[in-house]
Scaffold this motif. Sequence first.
Motif, PDB file in Angstrom:
ATOM      1  N   ALA A  51       0.869  -1.180   0.000  1.00  0.00           N
ATOM      2  CA  ALA A  51       0.000   0.000   0.000  1.00  0.00           C
ATOM      3  C   ALA A  51       0.901   1.224   0.000  1.00  0.00           C
ATOM      4  CB  ALA A  51      -0.901  -0.011   1.232  1.00  0.00           C
ATOM      5  N   VAL A  52       0.604   2.178  -0.867  1.00  0.00           N
ATOM      6  CA  VAL A  52       1.387   3.410  -0.943  1.00  0.00           C
ATOM      7  C   VAL A  52       0.426   4.589  -0.786  1.00  0.00           C
ATOM      8  CG1 VAL A  52       3.061   4.728  -2.273  1.00  0.00           C
ATOM      9  CG2 VAL A  52       2.929   2.238  -2.583  1.00  0.00           C
ATOM     10  N   ALA A  53       0.609   5.334   0.302  1.00  0.00           N
ATOM     11  CA  ALA A  53      -0.272   6.471   0.580  1.00  0.00           C
ATOM     12  C   ALA A  53       0.191   7.691  -0.206  1.00  0.00           C
ATOM     13  CB  ALA A  53      -0.255   6.784   2.082  1.00  0.00           C
ATOM     14  N   VAL A  54      -0.762   8.437  -0.715  1.00  0.00           N
ATOM     15  CA  VAL A  54      -0.472   9.678  -1.441  1.00  0.00           C
ATOM     16  C   VAL A  54      -1.466  10.759  -1.012  1.00  0.00           C
ATOM     17  CG1 VAL A  54       0.654   8.613  -3.435  1.00  0.00           C
ATOM     18  CG2 VAL A  54      -1.832   8.832  -3.417  1.00  0.00           C
ATOM     19  N   SER A  55      -1.351  11.927  -1.661  1.00  0.00           N
ATOM     20  CA  SER A  55      -2.089  13.097  -1.196  1.00  0.00           C
ATOM     21  C   SER A  55      -3.574  13.089  -1.545  1.00  0.00           C
ATOM     22  CB  SER A  55      -1.432  14.354  -1.767  1.00  0.00           C
ATOM     23  OG  SER A  55      -1.242  14.209  -3.161  1.00  0.00           O
TER      24      SER A  55
END
Length: 394
Positions: A51-55
Amino acid sequence: MLKQIPYARQSISEDDIAEVVRVLRSDFLTQGPTVEAFELAVSEYCGVKYAVAVSSATAALHLACLALGLRAGDRLWTTPNTFVASANCALYCGASIDFVDIDPQTLNMSADALEARLIDAKSKGLLPSIVLPVHFAGRSAPMARFDELSRIYGFRLVEDASHALGGRYGGKKVGSCEHSSCAIFSFHAVKNVTTGEGGMVVTNDPRLADEVRRLRTHGITRDPVLMASDSDGPWYYEQVELGFNYRMTDIQAALGISQMRRLDQFMKRRNEIAAHYATRLKSLPLALPSIPEDDLCSFHLYVVRLKLSELSKTHRQVFEELRARDIYVNLHYIPVYRHPHYQKLGFKAGHCPESERYYKEAISLPVFPSLTESDQDLVVKALESVLGAGSGKA
Ligand SMILES: *Cc1c(COP(=O)(O)O)cnc(C)c1O
């Protein structure tokens, strides 16, 4: 005067606030250990590896498309019944966009319509490289069918799961990516879990996850394997491609972690509200959402369709009369290609007839975890009065 009942509202607890305050007193405000912990919480919940969190989900859609290699000359297909971001990501990459009509029962992209379009596109050499279904209102699109088609026609599947965090499909959580390259979540304030603004890419593909991680922070790497030169010293990093600042902050992630703890409660409450509407509204001139049998709909939205032939009022009148009664109903969505920016690209009215028919009848009713029973009763009473007065059967 009644207080206004919105169609969606965030649910913020004292624990949520305490978690955010804890980060404000810590060493990290921007992307740091709390973002990593949030990524872990979401990947474990969904049963997915990375999982890669972004804005934002908009940023997540952009980076997912870039990381899958979408570029000028390529084609992306999505549903017209979505927020514009699901289509804009194709344009950001210089690719072309097209829309596949919806199934009027599920309001998701129709697998039959998709197959027909693929057969036609194959004969013309115009197949898409990405198909991007949206799990509308929180009900999963038919991913197993789409997956079969993707193997036959050679496209990648990106799930816009902005509505569907907490839902289940085929016995698995939405976001498990069993049938897709990756899925995207939104943590905008109206969504099932919020970080204020925020988004995430989830995937089982380690290279895709790495690429999205690099692109969210300018295309910069500190991995010697990826660098063109030897390190000049401990400060050294290289920008190896053109990326962005699409990072999430630890402040936002703290809210996200705290919200994830209540996600199953939110799901339960949203489904109770949907069940209550289903009982209370069934004799009104409305088509109600069908509830999937095996899957769990997250009920991010509760959308009804007016049976206009049984009403002497227009769609707009019903909508305005509900708002005049302080029931702040909404409409999801204007078919994306009807927006002027898309009209300039050459899309004509009537491109997806089911979506346009739907648009002329749809109303999103209030649904959110803190909607009380008495507020829901006010919504039902307002509908009874607005529709009753105008229906032949009153
Ligand atoms: C909310 C939403 C988005 C955009 O999410 P942001 O986090 O606001 O960028 C994209 N697609 C769908 C279907 C959405 O509902």
